[in-house]
Design a protein around this motif. Structure first.
Motif, mmCIF file in Angstrom:
data_model
loop_
_atom_site.group_PDB
_atom_site.id
_atom_site.type_symbol
_atom_site.label_atom_id
_atom_site.label_comp_id
_atom_site.label_asym_id
_atom_site.label_seq_id
_atom_site.Cartn_x
_atom_site.Cartn_y
_atom_site.Cartn_z
ATOM 1 N N THR A 1 23.554 28.574 27.102
ATOM 2 C CA THR A 1 24.993 28.687 27.223
ATOM 3 C C THR A 1 24.758 30.053 28.497
ATOM 4 N N CYS A 2 23.893 30.978 28.446
ATOM 5 C CA CYS A 2 23.961 32.197 28.740
ATOM 6 C C CYS A 2 23.115 32.198 30.249
ATOM 7 N N ALA A 3 21.895 31.745 30.174
ATOM 8 C CA ALA A 3 20.835 31.920 31.172
ATOM 9 C C ALA A 3 21.405 31.418 32.463
ATOM 10 N N SER A 4 22.355 30.451 32.836
ATOM 11 C CA SER A 4 22.798 30.164 34.018
ATOM 12 C C SER A 4 23.363 31.189 34.510
ATOM 13 N N CYS A 5 23.718 32.149 34.040
ATOM 14 C CA CYS A 5 24.462 33.423 34.742
ATOM 15 C C CYS A 5 23.449 34.529 34.576
ATOM 16 N N HIS A 6 23.126 34.749 33.348
ATOM 17 C CA HIS A 6 22.113 35.966 33.251
ATOM 18 C C HIS A 6 20.786 35.999 33.489
ATOM 19 N N GLY A 7 20.528 34.529 33.731
ATOM 20 C CA GLY A 7 18.930 34.401 34.074
ATOM 21 C C GLY A 7 18.055 34.398 32.879
ATOM 22 N N ASN B 1 31.541 38.479 41.275
ATOM 23 C CA ASN B 1 31.822 39.789 41.599
ATOM 24 C C ASN B 1 32.801 40.381 40.290
ATOM 25 N N PRO B 2 32.353 41.090 39.349
ATOM 26 C CA PRO B 2 30.929 41.693 39.271
ATOM 27 C C PRO B 2 29.927 40.766 38.963
ATOM 28 N N ALA B 3 28.864 40.923 39.569
ATOM 29 C CA ALA B 3 27.673 40.281 39.124
ATOM 30 C C ALA B 3 27.410 40.083 37.752
ATOM 31 N N PRO B 4 26.765 39.096 36.997
ATOM 32 C CA PRO B 4 26.385 38.995 35.587
ATOM 33 C C PRO B 4 25.590 40.273 35.160
ATOM 34 N N ARG B 5 25.631 40.745 34.073
ATOM 35 C CA ARG B 5 25.227 41.977 33.706
ATOM 36 C C ARG B 5 23.467 41.822 33.751
ATOM 37 N N ASN B 6 22.683 42.796 34.336
ATOM 38 C CA ASN B 6 21.426 42.818 34.239
ATOM 39 C C ASN B 6 21.085 43.544 32.982
ATOM 40 N N GLY C 1 25.707 51.016 33.455
ATOM 41 C CA GLY C 1 26.721 50.289 34.002
ATOM 42 C C GLY C 1 27.433 49.341 32.770
ATOM 43 N N TRP C 2 26.856 49.193 31.535
ATOM 44 C CA TRP C 2 27.444 48.441 30.627
ATOM 45 C C TRP C 2 28.929 48.958 30.103
ATOM 46 N N THR C 3 29.688 47.791 29.961
ATOM 47 C CA THR C 3 31.039 48.462 29.449
ATOM 48 C C THR C 3 31.180 48.679 28.047
ATOM 49 N N ASN C 4 30.629 47.448 27.106
ATOM 50 C CA ASN C 4 30.845 48.043 25.825
ATOM 51 C C ASN C 4 29.435 48.283 25.275
ATOM 52 N N GLY C 5 28.412 48.099 25.945
ATOM 53 C CA GLY C 5 26.993 48.835 25.436
ATOM 54 C C GLY C 5 26.105 47.742 25.085
ATOM 55 N N GLU C 6 24.906 48.446 24.908
ATOM 56 C CA GLU C 6 23.728 47.397 24.281
ATOM 57 C C GLU C 6 23.424 47.420 22.637
ATOM 58 N N MET D 1 31.181 42.747 20.449
ATOM 59 C CA MET D 1 32.568 42.494 21.009
ATOM 60 C C MET D 1 32.594 42.027 22.511
ATOM 61 N N SER D 2 31.635 42.013 23.662
ATOM 62 C CA SER D 2 31.639 41.611 24.629
ATOM 63 C C SER D 2 31.651 39.991 24.583
ATOM 64 N N LEU D 3 31.039 39.562 23.506
ATOM 65 C CA LEU D 3 31.067 38.162 23.254
ATOM 66 C C LEU D 3 32.443 37.677 22.488
ATOM 67 N N GLN D 4 32.917 38.304 21.820
ATOM 68 C CA GLN D 4 34.035 38.088 21.146
ATOM 69 C C GLN D 4 35.322 38.152 22.064
ATOM 70 N N GLY E 1 33.786 37.217 35.275
ATOM 71 C CA GLY E 1 33.213 35.858 34.746
ATOM 72 C C GLY E 1 32.785 35.659 33.427
ATOM 73 N N MET E 2 32.679 36.915 32.693
ATOM 74 C CA MET E 2 32.320 36.757 31.473
ATOM 75 C C MET E 2 33.514 36.446 30.424
ATOM 76 N N ILE E 3 33.712 35.037 30.024
ATOM 77 C CA ILE E 3 34.659 34.713 29.266
ATOM 78 C C ILE E 3 34.374 35.152 27.699
ATOM 79 N N ALA E 4 35.402 34.928 27.095
ATOM 80 C CA ALA E 4 35.379 35.205 25.682
ATOM 81 C C ALA E 4 34.531 34.105 24.876
ATOM 82 N N TYR E 5 33.704 34.377 24.014
ATOM 83 C CA TYR E 5 32.827 33.352 23.411
ATOM 84 C C TYR E 5 33.063 33.251 22.009
ATOM 85 N N ASP E 6 34.510 33.466 21.908
ATOM 86 C CA ASP E 6 34.757 33.666 20.443
ATOM 87 C C ASP E 6 34.815 32.589 19.440
#
Ligand code: HEC
Length: 307
Positions: A98-104, A118-123, A129-134, A141-144, A151-156
């Motif tokens: 589900t995620c590797a296609s963007c985040h590698g 743009n913005p590119a998927p988080r490295n 640069g994290w928005t909600n943090g590691e 929260m980023s997933l919900q 391009g990071m949709i909600a994976y709720d």
């Protein structure tokens, strides 16, 4: 027309060719009138649409998929925030699909689907640069909720367990020295997303199928109403038929009103109550107030079995 006048006209015409329309004007009017008169009797045919309407290709929109209603068991945030091998394995499997296609695969944000984002998927391997943090709660929260304007949709739609699994996998695989959530952060996560309450997710079915079910149900209702009407008309001398005819102004409406409601079915009392309210709207008439007990009995017994 004598010669000089003719020449004069010819000269005028050379100077101003538009004049020819002035000369032809009466003839044009006559032709238009003629055509109009010819078509007048045919007007009803002319206005009919002769070309069959073109139905354009319907826009194909993906319908809902069948999903059983689900109950997601409550999770204990303090337990599930401990990375176990099972949770990490769950997260890994999901990450790859589900995620590797963007985040590698390596979490560096350079998956094949990241091109042009743009913005590119988080490295995940970078700290800045994290928005909600590691933290676990930050990733959850980023997933919900997704990340707005990216391009990071909600994976709720993922279960809490799957989201925790992903957070554990990302933190254990890509992030060096991942920050530890303190109690307040975990407690906040629980409160924010009702995690200890569990979730009830209603089932869904394709709209097309739902509409078919509704249509079938309607058809079934119509069948019952028409069967009853036929029954009443065939056996028109029976006591029930006579009774029903005398108390209804619109038999079909009356039977539909009854068929479409369940509140009268429970007991004869509720039946009487149903029929004596909104008498006219339901297709009945005032004679209903003169019925005696025996007649109410007859009606109730007949209708409860017919409808
Ligand atoms: C369509 C591409 C795409 C997919 C698929 C995708 N992401 Fe993202 N992700 C992004 C983008 C874009 C960002 C935002 C980067 C930014 O805000 O700078 C992001 C950001 C994030 C962040 C960082 C949030 C923060 O605090 O900055 C996390 C964590 C994350 N994604 C996890 C995931 C996980 C887990 C999955 C799989 C369930 C996933 N992503 C799937 C594109 C994607």
């Amino acid at each position: 027309m004598n010669d000089s006048k003719y020449k004069e006209k010819l000269e005028q015409l050379k100077d101003n060719p538009g004049i020819i329309f002035g000369l032809l004007y009466p003839y044009i009017i006559v032709i238009i009138l003629g055509v109009g008169l010819y078509y007048l009797p045919l007007i009803s045919k002319v206005t009919q649409q002769k070309v069959p309407p073109v139905i354009s290709e319907p826009l194909v929109v993906a319908d809902l998929t069948v999903q059983k209603p689900r109950t997601i068991p409550p999770v204990d945030v303090f337990e599930i925030s401990k990375p176990t091998p099972e949770l990490i394995a769950k997260g890994e499997a999901l990450y790859k699909t589900t995620c590797a296609s963007c985040h590698g695969e390596e979490g560096a944000g350079a998956g094949p689907a990241s091109v042009g984002l743009n913005p590119a998927p988080r490295n995940f391997t970078k700290k800045e640069g994290w928005t909600n943090g590691e933290t676990i709660s930050g990733i959850y929260m980023s997933l919900q909720d997704g990340i707005a304007n990216s391009g990071m949709i909600a994976y709720d739609f993922l279960t809490p367990e799957e989201k925790f699994g992903l957070a554990h996998y990302i933190r254990s695989k890509f992030i060096t020295d991942p920050p530890v959530d303190d109690e307040m952060e975990l407690f906040g996560l629980d409160i924010l997303y009702d995690l200890s309450a569990g979730l009830n997710i209603p089932g869904q079915m394709p709209t097309e199928f739902a509409m078919q079910l509704i249509a079938e149900k309607h058809e079934y209702k119509f069948d019952k109403i028409y069967a009853a009407i036929e029954d009443i008309n065939t056996d028109k001398d029976s006591k029930t038929s006579q009774l029903l005819k005398s108390i209804t102004d619109d038999l079909q409406l009356a039977l539909s009103a009854l068929e479409n409601s369940d509140i009268w079915r429970g007991s004869q009392d509720s039946f009487v109550r149903f029929l004596t309210t909104n008498v006219n709207q339901n297709g009945f008439n005032g004679k209903i107030f003169n019925l005696n007990n025996e007649e109410w009995d007859t009606l109730y017994n007949y209708l409860i079995s017919a409808l």
